[in-house]
Motif scaffolding. Structure first.
Motif, PDB file in Angstrom:
ATOM      1  N   SER A  69     -11.053 -14.662   2.669  1.00 54.62           N
ATOM      2  CA  SER A  69     -10.530 -15.205   3.920  1.00 54.62           C
ATOM      3  C   SER A  69      -9.073 -14.765   4.081  1.00 54.62           C
ATOM      4  O   SER A  69      -8.310 -14.723   3.111  1.00 54.62           O
ATOM      5  N   PRO A  70      -8.671 -14.405   5.302  1.00 49.97           N
ATOM      6  CA  PRO A  70      -7.313 -13.878   5.524  1.00 49.97           C
ATOM      7  C   PRO A  70      -6.201 -14.782   5.002  1.00 49.97           C
ATOM      8  O   PRO A  70      -5.246 -14.320   4.394  1.00 49.97           O
ATOM      9  N   GLU A  71      -6.340 -16.095   5.211  1.00 49.90           N
ATOM     10  CA  GLU A  71      -5.266 -16.990   4.751  1.00 49.90           C
ATOM     11  C   GLU A  71      -5.168 -17.030   3.230  1.00 49.90           C
ATOM     12  O   GLU A  71      -4.095 -17.167   2.668  1.00 49.90           O
ATOM     13  N   TYR A  72      -6.291 -16.876   2.534  1.00 48.12           N
ATOM     14  CA  TYR A  72      -6.265 -16.841   1.060  1.00 48.12           C
ATOM     15  C   TYR A  72      -5.463 -15.628   0.585  1.00 48.12           C
ATOM     16  O   TYR A  72      -4.615 -15.731  -0.302  1.00 48.12           O
ATOM     17  N   ILE A  73      -5.718 -14.482   1.174  1.00 47.66           N
ATOM     18  CA  ILE A  73      -5.021 -13.256   0.789  1.00 47.66           C
ATOM     19  C   ILE A  73      -3.523 -13.405   1.051  1.00 47.66           C
ATOM     20  O   ILE A  73      -2.690 -13.140   0.183  1.00 47.66           O
ATOM     21  N   LYS A  74      -3.164 -13.878   2.241  1.00 48.60           N
ATOM     22  CA  LYS A  74      -1.753 -14.039   2.583  1.00 48.60           C
ATOM     23  C   LYS A  74      -1.067 -15.047   1.660  1.00 48.60           C
ATOM     24  O   LYS A  74       0.030 -14.795   1.153  1.00 48.60           O
ATOM     25  N   GLU A  75      -1.710 -16.194   1.428  1.00 52.81           N
ATOM     26  CA  GLU A  75      -1.115 -17.228   0.575  1.00 52.81           C
ATOM     27  C   GLU A  75      -0.889 -16.723  -0.847  1.00 52.81           C
ATOM     28  O   GLU A  75       0.132 -17.021  -1.467  1.00 52.81           O
ATOM     29  N   ASN A  76      -1.815 -15.952  -1.358  1.00 51.94           N
ATOM     30  CA  ASN A  76      -1.670 -15.478  -2.724  1.00 51.94           C
ATOM     31  C   ASN A  76      -0.660 -14.356  -2.855  1.00 51.94           C
ATOM     32  O   ASN A  76      -0.013 -14.219  -3.893  1.00 51.94           O
ATOM     33  N   LEU A  77      -0.463 -13.568  -1.817  1.00 58.14           N
ATOM     34  CA  LEU A  77       0.613 -12.580  -1.844  1.00 58.14           C
ATOM     35  C   LEU A  77       1.974 -13.284  -1.850  1.00 58.14           C
ATOM     36  O   LEU A  77       2.895 -12.872  -2.552  1.00 58.14           O
ATOM     37  N   VAL A  78       2.096 -14.371  -1.102  1.00 59.39           N
ATOM     38  CA  VAL A  78       3.334 -15.146  -1.092  1.00 59.39           C
ATOM     39  C   VAL A  78       3.581 -15.741  -2.481  1.00 59.39           C
ATOM     40  O   VAL A  78       4.701 -15.697  -3.009  1.00 59.39           O
ATOM     41  N   LYS A  79       2.530 -16.290  -3.112  1.00 56.07           N
ATOM     42  CA  LYS A  79       2.673 -16.864  -4.454  1.00 56.07           C
ATOM     43  C   LYS A  79       3.059 -15.789  -5.467  1.00 56.07           C
ATOM     44  O   LYS A  79       3.881 -16.031  -6.356  1.00 56.07           O
ATOM     45  N   LEU A  80       2.461 -14.632  -5.343  1.00 63.30           N
ATOM     46  CA  LEU A  80       2.771 -13.521  -6.233  1.00 63.30           C
ATOM     47  C   LEU A  80       4.250 -13.161  -6.126  1.00 63.30           C
ATOM     48  O   LEU A  80       4.938 -12.973  -7.141  1.00 63.30           O
ATOM     49  N   ASN A  81       4.757 -13.096  -4.915  1.00 60.49           N
ATOM     50  CA  ASN A  81       6.167 -12.792  -4.678  1.00 60.49           C
ATOM     51  C   ASN A  81       7.069 -13.881  -5.258  1.00 60.49           C
ATOM     52  O   ASN A  81       8.093 -13.598  -5.876  1.00 60.49           O
ATOM     53  N   ARG A  82       6.673 -15.132  -5.098  1.00 64.55           N
ATOM     54  CA  ARG A  82       7.471 -16.265  -5.575  1.00 64.55           C
ATOM     55  C   ARG A  82       7.460 -16.369  -7.099  1.00 64.55           C
ATOM     56  O   ARG A  82       8.489 -16.585  -7.728  1.00 64.55           O
ATOM     57  N   ASP A  83       6.290 -16.220  -7.711  1.00 62.59           N
ATOM     58  CA  ASP A  83       6.144 -16.490  -9.137  1.00 62.59           C
ATOM     59  C   ASP A  83       6.494 -15.319 -10.050  1.00 62.59           C
ATOM     60  O   ASP A  83       6.747 -15.510 -11.238  1.00 62.59           O
ATOM     61  N   PHE A  84       6.477 -14.099  -9.527  1.00 56.91           N
ATOM     62  CA  PHE A  84       6.732 -12.924 -10.357  1.00 56.91           C
ATOM     63  C   PHE A  84       7.761 -11.997  -9.688  1.00 56.91           C
ATOM     64  O   PHE A  84       7.487 -10.820  -9.450  1.00 56.91           O
ATOM     65  N   PRO A  85       8.953 -12.494  -9.412  1.00 57.52           N
ATOM     66  CA  PRO A  85       9.914 -11.697  -8.652  1.00 57.52           C
ATOM     67  C   PRO A  85      10.393 -10.428  -9.358  1.00 57.52           C
ATOM     68  O   PRO A  85      10.768  -9.472  -8.708  1.00 57.52           O
ATOM     69  N   ARG A  86      10.360 -10.402 -10.681  1.00 57.91           N
ATOM     70  CA  ARG A  86      10.866  -9.233 -11.408  1.00 57.91           C
ATOM     71  C   ARG A  86       9.768  -8.438 -12.112  1.00 57.91           C
ATOM     72  O   ARG A  86      10.045  -7.478 -12.823  1.00 57.91           O
ATOM     73  N   ASN A  87       8.532  -8.834 -11.934  1.00 54.48           N
ATOM     74  CA  ASN A  87       7.420  -8.161 -12.612  1.00 54.48           C
ATOM     75  C   ASN A  87       7.080  -6.857 -11.887  1.00 54.48           C
ATOM     76  O   ASN A  87       6.802  -6.857 -10.681  1.00 54.48           O
ATOM     77  N   THR A  88       7.101  -5.745 -12.623  1.00 59.45           N
ATOM     78  CA  THR A  88       6.875  -4.441 -11.976  1.00 59.45           C
ATOM     79  C   THR A  88       5.464  -4.310 -11.419  1.00 59.45           C
ATOM     80  O   THR A  88       5.270  -3.690 -10.369  1.00 59.45           O
ATOM     81  N   ASN A  89       4.479  -4.890 -12.087  1.00 59.12           N
ATOM     82  CA  ASN A  89       3.106  -4.820 -11.557  1.00 59.12           C
ATOM     83  C   ASN A  89       2.979  -5.627 -10.266  1.00 59.12           C
ATOM     84  O   ASN A  89       2.323  -5.190  -9.319  1.00 59.12           O
ATOM     85  N   ALA A  90       3.621  -6.787 -10.217  1.00 60.62           N
ATOM     86  CA  ALA A  90       3.609  -7.585  -8.983  1.00 60.62           C
ATOM     87  C   ALA A  90       4.306  -6.827  -7.859  1.00 60.62           C
ATOM     88  O   ALA A  90       3.861  -6.844  -6.714  1.00 60.62           O
ATOM     89  N   ARG A  91       5.407  -6.153  -8.180  1.00 55.06           N
ATOM     90  CA  ARG A  91       6.119  -5.355  -7.172  1.00 55.06           C
ATOM     91  C   ARG A  91       5.221  -4.268  -6.597  1.00 55.06           C
ATOM     92  O   ARG A  91       5.250  -3.994  -5.410  1.00 55.06           O
ATOM     93  N   LYS A  92       4.419  -3.630  -7.456  1.00 53.02           N
ATOM     94  CA  LYS A  92       3.509  -2.583  -6.982  1.00 53.02           C
ATOM     95  C   LYS A  92       2.486  -3.160  -6.004  1.00 53.02           C
ATOM     96  O   LYS A  92       2.198  -2.573  -4.963  1.00 53.02           O
ATOM     97  N   ILE A  93       1.952  -4.331  -6.347  1.00 49.46           N
ATOM     98  CA  ILE A  93       0.967  -4.977  -5.468  1.00 49.46           C
ATOM     99  C   ILE A  93       1.624  -5.324  -4.131  1.00 49.46           C
ATOM    100  O   ILE A  93       1.076  -5.058  -3.061  1.00 49.46           O
ATOM    101  N   LEU A  94       2.809  -5.902  -4.200  1.00 46.91           N
ATOM    102  CA  LEU A  94       3.493  -6.321  -2.977  1.00 46.91           C
ATOM    103  C   LEU A  94       3.979  -5.145  -2.145  1.00 46.91           C
ATOM    104  O   LEU A  94       4.148  -5.270  -0.939  1.00 46.91           O
ATOM    105  N   SER A  95       4.178  -3.994  -2.772  1.00 50.53           N
ATOM    106  CA  SER A  95       4.639  -2.824  -2.013  1.00 50.53           C
ATOM    107  C   SER A  95       3.588  -2.338  -1.017  1.00 50.53           C
ATOM    108  O   SER A  95       3.911  -1.619  -0.080  1.00 50.53           O
ATOM    109  N   VAL A  96       2.362  -2.743  -1.203  1.00 44.53           N
ATOM    110  CA  VAL A  96       1.302  -2.341  -0.263  1.00 44.53           C
ATOM    111  C   VAL A  96       0.940  -3.493   0.673  1.00 44.53           C
ATOM    112  O   VAL A  96      -0.118  -3.512   1.266  1.00 44.53           O
ATOM    113  N   PHE A  97       1.842  -4.454   0.804  1.00 45.59           N
ATOM    114  CA  PHE A  97       1.586  -5.621   1.651  1.00 45.59           C
ATOM    115  C   PHE A  97       1.188  -5.234   3.060  1.00 45.59           C
ATOM    116  O   PHE A  97       0.273  -5.815   3.646  1.00 45.59           O
ATOM    117  N   ASP A  98       1.857  -4.239   3.632  1.00 45.03           N
ATOM    118  CA  ASP A  98       1.521  -3.827   5.000  1.00 45.03           C
ATOM    119  C   ASP A  98       0.079  -3.367   5.103  1.00 45.03           C
ATOM    120  O   ASP A  98      -0.615  -3.683   6.065  1.00 45.03           O
TER     121      ASP A  98
END
Length: 130
Positions: A69-98
């Motif tokens: 569900s779209p809201e699940y994906i969006k909510e978990n990307l926000v959590k990923l950004n919040r909980d792992f701000p310096r993690n390089t793997n999280a940064r890679k995932i978030l870099s494809v947010f668009d």
């Protein structure tokens, strides 16, 4: 629809689905039977039942919040950004947010709708004894 299933029990109000926020639950009676062995015949029988289930009309079913569900994906990307701000793997995932936004808008919305059994395995199926 010709799909063998144990009917859900209703509450005193006649509802079959308990819903509290995003939590949904249904209750069924225990029935006699066996969890099947993994054989080609049993897998075929489960597959045939699942394929019939995919054709059942879903229009009147309640919305189910889940990993696609779209809201699940969006909510978990926000959590990923919040909980792992310096993690390089999280940064890679978030870099494809668009592209995730594109996926939600352009792809997910066009997928066929239907009932999907996301947990079909031999411990979640009961075969009658003969």
């Amino acid at each position: 629809h010709g799909i063998p299933a144990i009917p859900y029990l209703s509450n005193p109000d006649g509802n079959f689905i308990f819903q509290n926020g995003r939590t949904m639950a249904m209750i069924q009676n225990v029935v006699p039977g066996l969890n099947p062995d993994i054989t080609m015949g049993n897998v075929r029988q489960m597959g045939e039942s699942l394929s019939r289930m995919h054709l059942v009309p879903f229009i009147q079913l309640p919305y189910k919040y889940g990993w696609l569900s779209p809201e699940y994906i969006k909510e978990n990307l926000v959590k990923l950004n919040r909980d792992f701000p310096r993690n390089t793997n999280a940064r890679k995932i978030l870099s494809v947010f668009d592209s995730c936004g594109e996926f939600i808008e352009d792809v997910l919305s066009r997928l066929p709708k239907g009932i999907i059994h996301g947990d079909a395995h031999s411990y979640n199926v009961i075969f009658k004894r003969f």
